[in-house]
Design an enzyme around this catalytic site. Structure first.
Site, PDB file in Angstrom:
ATOM      1  N   ASN A  63      -2.920  16.848 -11.555  1.00 34.43           N
ATOM      2  CA  ASN A  63      -3.625  18.002 -12.114  1.00 34.43           C
ATOM      3  C   ASN A  63      -4.612  17.516 -13.157  1.00 34.43           C
ATOM      4  O   ASN A  63      -4.302  16.607 -13.931  1.00 34.43           O
ATOM      5  CB  ASN A  63      -2.661  18.967 -12.809  1.00 34.43           C
ATOM      6  CG  ASN A  63      -1.654  19.575 -11.863  1.00 34.43           C
ATOM      7  OD1 ASN A  63      -2.014  20.175 -10.858  1.00 34.43           O
ATOM      8  ND2 ASN A  63      -0.379  19.437 -12.190  1.00 34.43           N
ATOM      9  N   LYS A 116       2.602  15.581 -13.283  1.00 35.86           N
ATOM     10  CA  LYS A 116       3.752  14.727 -13.551  1.00 35.86           C
ATOM     11  C   LYS A 116       3.772  13.478 -12.676  1.00 35.86           C
ATOM     12  O   LYS A 116       4.050  12.374 -13.149  1.00 35.86           O
ATOM     13  CB  LYS A 116       5.037  15.535 -13.391  1.00 35.86           C
ATOM     14  CG  LYS A 116       5.177  16.627 -14.435  1.00 35.86           C
ATOM     15  CD  LYS A 116       6.491  17.363 -14.316  1.00 35.86           C
ATOM     16  CE  LYS A 116       6.567  18.467 -15.362  1.00 35.86           C
ATOM     17  NZ  LYS A 116       6.440  17.943 -16.743  1.00 35.86           N
ATOM     18  N   GLU A 150       6.847  19.377  -8.763  1.00 34.05           N
ATOM     19  CA  GLU A 150       5.526  20.023  -8.748  1.00 34.05           C
ATOM     20  C   GLU A 150       4.907  20.014  -7.359  1.00 34.05           C
ATOM     21  O   GLU A 150       3.715  20.286  -7.200  1.00 34.05           O
ATOM     22  CB  GLU A 150       4.596  19.350  -9.756  1.00 34.05           C
ATOM     23  CG  GLU A 150       4.915  19.725 -11.191  1.00 34.05           C
ATOM     24  CD  GLU A 150       3.880  19.245 -12.191  1.00 34.05           C
ATOM     25  OE1 GLU A 150       3.795  19.842 -13.267  1.00 34.05           O
ATOM     26  OE2 GLU A 150       3.162  18.260 -11.905  1.00 34.05           O
ATOM     27  N   ASN A 157      15.241  17.705 -19.124  1.00 35.96           N
ATOM     28  CA  ASN A 157      15.219  17.970 -20.563  1.00 35.96           C
ATOM     29  C   ASN A 157      16.173  19.132 -20.844  1.00 35.96           C
ATOM     30  O   ASN A 157      16.891  19.598 -19.943  1.00 35.96           O
ATOM     31  CB  ASN A 157      13.804  18.229 -21.071  1.00 35.96           C
ATOM     32  CG  ASN A 157      13.169  19.473 -20.474  1.00 35.96           C
ATOM     33  OD1 ASN A 157      13.852  20.358 -19.934  1.00 35.96           O
ATOM     34  ND2 ASN A 157      11.858  19.576 -20.573  1.00 35.96           N
ATOM     35  N   LEU A 205      16.253  14.871 -25.025  1.00 33.88           N
ATOM     36  CA  LEU A 205      16.332  15.837 -26.129  1.00 33.88           C
ATOM     37  C   LEU A 205      15.156  15.707 -27.088  1.00 33.88           C
ATOM     38  O   LEU A 205      15.290  15.992 -28.277  1.00 33.88           O
ATOM     39  CB  LEU A 205      17.656  15.635 -26.878  1.00 33.88           C
ATOM     40  CG  LEU A 205      18.927  15.750 -26.027  1.00 33.88           C
ATOM     41  CD1 LEU A 205      20.139  15.274 -26.812  1.00 33.88           C
ATOM     42  CD2 LEU A 205      19.125  17.182 -25.549  1.00 33.88           C
ATOM     43  N   ALA A 245      12.775  14.617 -29.808  1.00 31.29           N
ATOM     44  CA  ALA A 245      12.899  13.753 -30.986  1.00 31.29           C
ATOM     45  C   ALA A 245      14.342  13.363 -31.279  1.00 31.29           C
ATOM     46  O   ALA A 245      14.587  12.440 -32.067  1.00 31.29           O
ATOM     47  CB  ALA A 245      12.306  14.457 -32.200  1.00 31.29           C
ATOM     48  N   ASP A 284       7.004  12.456 -19.025  1.00 30.27           N
ATOM     49  CA  ASP A 284       6.480  11.628 -17.934  1.00 30.27           C
ATOM     50  C   ASP A 284       6.465  10.153 -18.331  1.00 30.27           C
ATOM     51  O   ASP A 284       6.778   9.275 -17.521  1.00 30.27           O
ATOM     52  CB  ASP A 284       5.066  12.075 -17.562  1.00 30.27           C
ATOM     53  CG  ASP A 284       5.040  13.493 -17.027  1.00 30.27           C
ATOM     54  OD1 ASP A 284       6.044  13.933 -16.443  1.00 30.27           O
ATOM     55  OD2 ASP A 284       4.006  14.172 -17.194  1.00 30.27           O
ATOM     56  N   SER A 306       3.719   7.231 -26.589  1.00 29.67           N
ATOM     57  CA  SER A 306       2.798   8.154 -25.915  1.00 29.67           C
ATOM     58  C   SER A 306       2.425   9.359 -26.769  1.00 29.67           C
ATOM     59  O   SER A 306       1.390   9.988 -26.534  1.00 29.67           O
ATOM     60  CB  SER A 306       3.408   8.636 -24.593  1.00 29.67           C
ATOM     61  OG  SER A 306       4.445   9.587 -24.814  1.00 29.67           O
ATOM     62  N   GLY A 360      -3.820  13.731 -25.750  1.00 25.20           N
ATOM     63  CA  GLY A 360      -4.041  13.528 -24.328  1.00 25.20           C
ATOM     64  C   GLY A 360      -2.974  12.633 -23.740  1.00 25.20           C
ATOM     65  O   GLY A 360      -2.468  11.724 -24.401  1.00 25.20           O
TER      66      GLY A 360
END
Length: 305
Positions: free
Chosen positions: A11, A40, A140, A184, A221, A223, A252, A282, A287
């Site tokens: 995407n 993803k 997805e 998650n 989880l 942080a 990801d 990341s 972005g």
């Protein structure tokens, strides 16, 4: 290094960063706009490639300017794109992302060509399942495609890692085919019905997924790190402490880093520790793709990895 097959989505992401995330009916003024690649499957494939992994990406994009940009990106990232299909009748997937001043996000996605990926596409690339050691896949793309890919992977004795995002109910028959599942908190709750408020709840959800047939469950989880649950272990892992700028794509990064580490023959606990550093790095950049690290980036920031 073992070869990794990633099946999933691409995407283009359009991001607005401001003080808050808009509520229903609300218009907000943001401080920053960013346009960049996402999805993803793509994010996870790029993570693996940027770390130096041997990865092939199977996906479907539109025959449009966003699709052209995707192919250029994959080429620049040294990802094998022989199995990326170009759909003349569907637009490339697109996501609209809002990020607040604390790095939290809200995302809406129009799947486009991603939802045109088919079982036929998999059968036309069936040789990949014998050439790769790991399958990393998400939700997805259409669920029948996901299930078919997982079954093909197990028939080829591949290790299967399912990142069950975006969250949705799954057929019970898929769970015994999974070597790893990486939900998650929200995804774990949808899969198990257990609300994840703390680490104790995460362990409970993990044990339920193991009882459903999954060999290893990693509940992430944010942080607060993650927990690992299998028939032989229950263990919590804390992530490196960093100041998040944009958490979009951190999951990801974790999944790509995790499978990359497995393909390096690291054990599961080592792979989780490595993936936690990839995810932590990341979130330091606005972005998704700009924030994905190389091995040199990780070494410079964290030292020994």
């Amino acid at each position: 290094m073992d070869k990794i097959l990633v099946i999933g989505s691409y995407n283009v992401g359009l991001t607005v960063i401001g003080d808050t995330i808009p509520k229903e009916g609300q218009t907000i003024l943001g401080d920053t706009f960013d346009k960049g690649p996402g999805g993803k499957g793509s994010n996870q494939a790029i993570t693996i490639a940027r770390l130096g992994g041997n990865v092939v990406f199977l996906a479907r994009i539109g025959k449009d300017s966003f699709g052209k940009e995707a192919l250029e990106l994959f080429s620049n990232e040294h990802i094998d794109t022989e199995h990326v299909r170009i759909d003349p009748d569907a637009h490339t997937g697109a996501g609209i992302i809002f990020v607040d001043k604390n790095g939290h996000n809200a995302i809406g996605v129009a799947p486009g060509a991603n939802y045109k990926l088919s079982v036929k596409d998999l059968e036309e690339s069936v040789a990949l399942f014998g050439q790769c050691r790991y399958l990393l896949i998400q939700l997805e793309t259409p669920l029948p495609v996901v299930f078919h890919a997982v079954k093909k992977a197990k028939q080829a004795n591949m290790k299967v890692v399912l990142n069950p995002a975006p969250a949705q109910k799954l057929e019970p028959s898929i769970y015994p085919l999974l070597d790893f599942i990486t939900p998650n908190e929200t995804e774990a709750e949808i899969l198990t019905g257990i609300a994840i408020k703390d680490q104790k709840d995460a362990f409970k959800a993990g044990k339920q997924l193991v009882s459903m047939g999954v060999k290893n469950v990693i509940v992430t989880l944010g942080a607060d790190g993650c927990v690992l649950v299998s028939n032989s272990i229950e263990k919590a892992f804390l992530p490196p402490k960093v100041k998040a700028v944009d958490t979009t794509g951190a999951g990801d990064a974790f999944n790509g880093g995790f499978v990359f580490a497995l393909a390096q023959n690291r054990d599961v606990e080592e792979a989780i520790g490595f993936a936690s550093k990839v995810a932590a790095y990341s979130v330091l950049t606005v972005g998704v793709v700009p924030g994905l690290p190389t091995m040199k980036d990780l070494t410079r920031h964290f030292g020994k990895i």
